[in-house]
Design a protein around this motif. Structure first.
Motif, PDB file in Angstrom:
ATOM      1  N   THR A 245       0.818  -1.227   0.000  1.00 40.23           N
ATOM      2  CA  THR A 245       0.000   0.000   0.000  1.00 40.23           C
ATOM      3  C   THR A 245       0.847   1.271   0.000  1.00 40.23           C
ATOM      4  O   THR A 245       0.300   2.365   0.125  1.00 40.23           O
TER       5      THR A 245
ATOM      6  N   LEU B  61      -0.932   7.659  -0.124  1.00 41.15           N
ATOM      7  CA  LEU B  61      -1.658   8.538  -1.033  1.00 41.15           C
ATOM      8  C   LEU B  61      -1.176   8.368  -2.477  1.00 41.15           C
ATOM      9  O   LEU B  61      -1.981   8.241  -3.407  1.00 41.15           O
TER      10      LEU B  61
ATOM     11  N   ILE C  23      -7.440   0.691  -3.693  1.00 35.69           N
ATOM     12  CA  ILE C  23      -6.922  -0.274  -2.723  1.00 35.69           C
ATOM     13  C   ILE C  23      -5.934   0.464  -1.848  1.00 35.69           C
ATOM     14  O   ILE C  23      -5.005   1.092  -2.355  1.00 35.69           O
ATOM     15  N   THR C  24      -6.157   0.425  -0.535  1.00 34.65           N
ATOM     16  CA  THR C  24      -5.184   1.037   0.366  1.00 34.65           C
ATOM     17  C   THR C  24      -5.211   0.317   1.707  1.00 34.65           C
ATOM     18  O   THR C  24      -5.830  -0.746   1.840  1.00 34.65           O
ATOM     19  N   GLU C  25      -4.524   0.872   2.689  1.00 36.15           N
ATOM     20  CA  GLU C  25      -4.319   0.186   3.975  1.00 36.15           C
ATOM     21  C   GLU C  25      -5.611  -0.044   4.734  1.00 36.15           C
ATOM     22  O   GLU C  25      -6.471   0.837   4.809  1.00 36.15           O
TER      23      GLU C  25
ATOM     24  N   ASP D 252      -5.216   1.010   9.848  1.00 36.42           N
ATOM     25  CA  ASP D 252      -5.430   2.286  10.534  1.00 36.42           C
ATOM     26  C   ASP D 252      -6.392   3.139   9.705  1.00 36.42           C
ATOM     27  O   ASP D 252      -6.049   3.586   8.613  1.00 36.42           O
TER      28      ASP D 252
ATOM     29  N   ASP E  95      -7.066   6.087   9.839  1.00 38.14           N
ATOM     30  CA  ASP E  95      -6.507   7.405   9.525  1.00 38.14           C
ATOM     31  C   ASP E  95      -5.925   7.449   8.114  1.00 38.14           C
ATOM     32  O   ASP E  95      -5.884   8.517   7.500  1.00 38.14           O
ATOM     33  N   VAL E  96      -5.466   6.297   7.617  1.00 36.71           N
ATOM     34  CA  VAL E  96      -4.875   6.289   6.262  1.00 36.71           C
ATOM     35  C   VAL E  96      -5.914   6.732   5.236  1.00 36.71           C
ATOM     36  O   VAL E  96      -5.647   7.572   4.374  1.00 36.71           O
TER      37      VAL E  96
ATOM     38  N   GLU F 103      -8.522   8.590   5.690  1.00 38.86           N
ATOM     39  CA  GLU F 103      -8.773  10.030   5.842  1.00 38.86           C
ATOM     40  C   GLU F 103      -7.646  10.847   5.220  1.00 38.86           C
ATOM     41  O   GLU F 103      -7.887  11.877   4.583  1.00 38.86           O
ATOM     42  N   ASP F 104      -6.427  10.381   5.413  1.00 41.07           N
ATOM     43  CA  ASP F 104      -5.286  11.100   4.841  1.00 41.07           C
ATOM     44  C   ASP F 104      -5.300  11.032   3.311  1.00 41.07           C
ATOM     45  O   ASP F 104      -4.953  12.003   2.634  1.00 41.07           O
ATOM     46  N   VAL F 105      -5.701   9.885   2.766  1.00 37.80           N
ATOM     47  CA  VAL F 105      -5.791   9.745   1.310  1.00 37.80           C
ATOM     48  C   VAL F 105      -6.830  10.738   0.767  1.00 37.80           C
ATOM     49  O   VAL F 105      -6.576  11.449  -0.218  1.00 37.80           O
TER      50      VAL F 105
ATOM     51  N   LEU G 121      -7.827  13.504   2.186  1.00 33.50           N
ATOM     52  CA  LEU G 121      -7.278  14.856   2.361  1.00 33.50           C
ATOM     53  C   LEU G 121      -6.279  15.167   1.242  1.00 33.50           C
ATOM     54  O   LEU G 121      -6.274  16.275   0.679  1.00 33.50           O
ATOM     55  N   GLY G 122      -5.459  14.190   0.906  1.00 31.27           N
ATOM     56  CA  GLY G 122      -4.489  14.380  -0.172  1.00 31.27           C
ATOM     57  C   GLY G 122      -5.161  14.620  -1.519  1.00 31.27           C
ATOM     58  O   GLY G 122      -4.695  15.442  -2.318  1.00 31.27           O
ATOM     59  N   PHE G 123      -6.254  13.889  -1.781  1.00 30.95           N
ATOM     60  CA  PHE G 123      -7.003  14.116  -3.028  1.00 30.95           C
ATOM     61  C   PHE G 123      -7.663  15.497  -3.018  1.00 30.95           C
ATOM     62  O   PHE G 123      -7.693  16.178  -4.043  1.00 30.95           O
TER      63      PHE G 123
ATOM     64  N   TRP H  73      -1.979  -5.961   4.241  1.00 31.43           N
ATOM     65  CA  TRP H  73      -2.492  -4.647   4.669  1.00 31.43           C
ATOM     66  C   TRP H  73      -3.493  -4.053   3.684  1.00 31.43           C
ATOM     67  O   TRP H  73      -3.977  -2.942   3.892  1.00 31.43           O
ATOM     68  N   GLN H  74      -3.755  -4.741   2.592  1.00 30.47           N
ATOM     69  CA  GLN H  74      -4.625  -4.150   1.562  1.00 30.47           C
ATOM     70  C   GLN H  74      -6.107  -4.446   1.791  1.00 30.47           C
ATOM     71  O   GLN H  74      -6.479  -5.553   2.176  1.00 30.47           O
TER      72      GLN H  74
END
Lengths: 158, 158, 158
Positions: free
Chosen positions: A44, A87, C50-52, C55, C57-58, C60-62, C64-66, C110-111
């Motif tokens: 990831t 990201l 596909i992401t973590e 957590d 928070d990941v 949410e951070d993704v 926010l980054g977009f 983790w995916q």
């Protein structure tokens, strides 16, 4: 025979790794002449992309562009400190699907397949799955009767 | 029968070209009722995406958004001066995979498939590959003789 | 048997929804042991990534980054005011393709697969299509003897 291959890669801090040859090798070993191949990264904080294979500066510029579009910022919440890498992985995508034609990946002359590390150095894996077209001539089955044929319509064969 | 089509497109400097009809045509010609289709762009300064088909302003806004997220900057190293286009191609991706159902692409009512030119004008190609499900009912073959088997190799079974 | 599933999701304003379990369920119901699965979103203001999975928070951070990479700006032309969402959908992509192995999605530890809402709240759909490998051993055929069956399992048919 699942036509599935796993490859391992040792990466640096950040970088694009040309994995096209391994994909060609997998297709060749599969024996599939016509179909598709899926290249998949099970991590990831890394991605898979297709970009120019001739001038290595292109890969560096692509990474620089991702750095700028998706920078690390202090307000990310994920405490491991690598949200920027998650990201970028999400934005790039963790797989590519290519066409297989005449036993060869149907890529443009300037295209290569890259594994992109956003949070190394690490030991990474990626998978190559090759899927052939529908089977055309299954096999000699002189003994197949009507009833069996009808049954096949109701049930998946997998 | 590889169920593979190549299309040619003449592009302007930058723009999104709706190629959905050609994908529908390819699926229809393939005879595949159920499966997937891969639309692939063999160029590294163009991409394939799916976005809204109703208001052409959406495509312009998407291109404007890519311009801003991935701007051209003087510190790119690639001497051909089009790293911004390679970057946008990598970020957008050079292919889409869609589902084929009842001989038709399973797209949302507002979705269309677009070829996105980031560095034109150029003459471009793209491929459409159609893959059917596993074969369900191979064929009536009580009487299959050598000659018919040879014929099957020429035609798709879907 | 098309091995195609449709799922419905009620979303909030913006967010990442873990849909991995539904994809596992579809694969299981399909009976496909080895192949691929395509997860497809038929909307133009949402995406699939596909992401973590560990957590939250990941995610949410993704998002926010977009938000930051593809902000809403007053000069977008599309009068519905959600060009930012079309843009993020196009950049993320509206589908993912995963590998199916031993009846299971071949994801990293983790995916997870996420439906990403960029312009909710809405009622959304997504599709899961499962495609098996070329048929290996099509059906029980009483006349096939042990030795021949074993041979088929060892070798690709392509």
């Amino acid at each position: 025979m699942a036509n599935l291959w796993e490859f391992t890669l040792r990466t640096g801090e950040q970088g694009c790794y040309n994995i096209t040859q391994s994909v060609k090798d997998a297709i060749k070993e599969s024996g599939v002449e016509s179909g598709i191949a899926v290249v998949f990264c099970p991590h990831t904080t890394a991605g898979i992309t297709i970009t120019e294979n001739h001038d290595p500066d292109v890969c560096e510029d692509v990474l620089l562009g991702f750095d700028r579009a998706f920078p690390d910022t202090p307000d990310f919440k994920h405490t491991q400190g690598n949200s920027f890498a998650h990201l970028r992985s999400s934005a790039m995508g963790c797989s590519v699907t290519i066409i297989v034609d005449e036993g060869w990946p149907l890529l443009g002359v300037w295209q290569a397949i890259y594994f992109c590390e956003f949070d190394g150095p690490r030991t990474r894996e990626y998978y190559v799955k090759v899927l052939g077209d529908q089977m055309q001539v299954p096999f000699d089955d002189d003994d197949l009767d009507e009833e069996e044929t009808a049954g096949l319509e109701e049930e998946p064969l997998a």
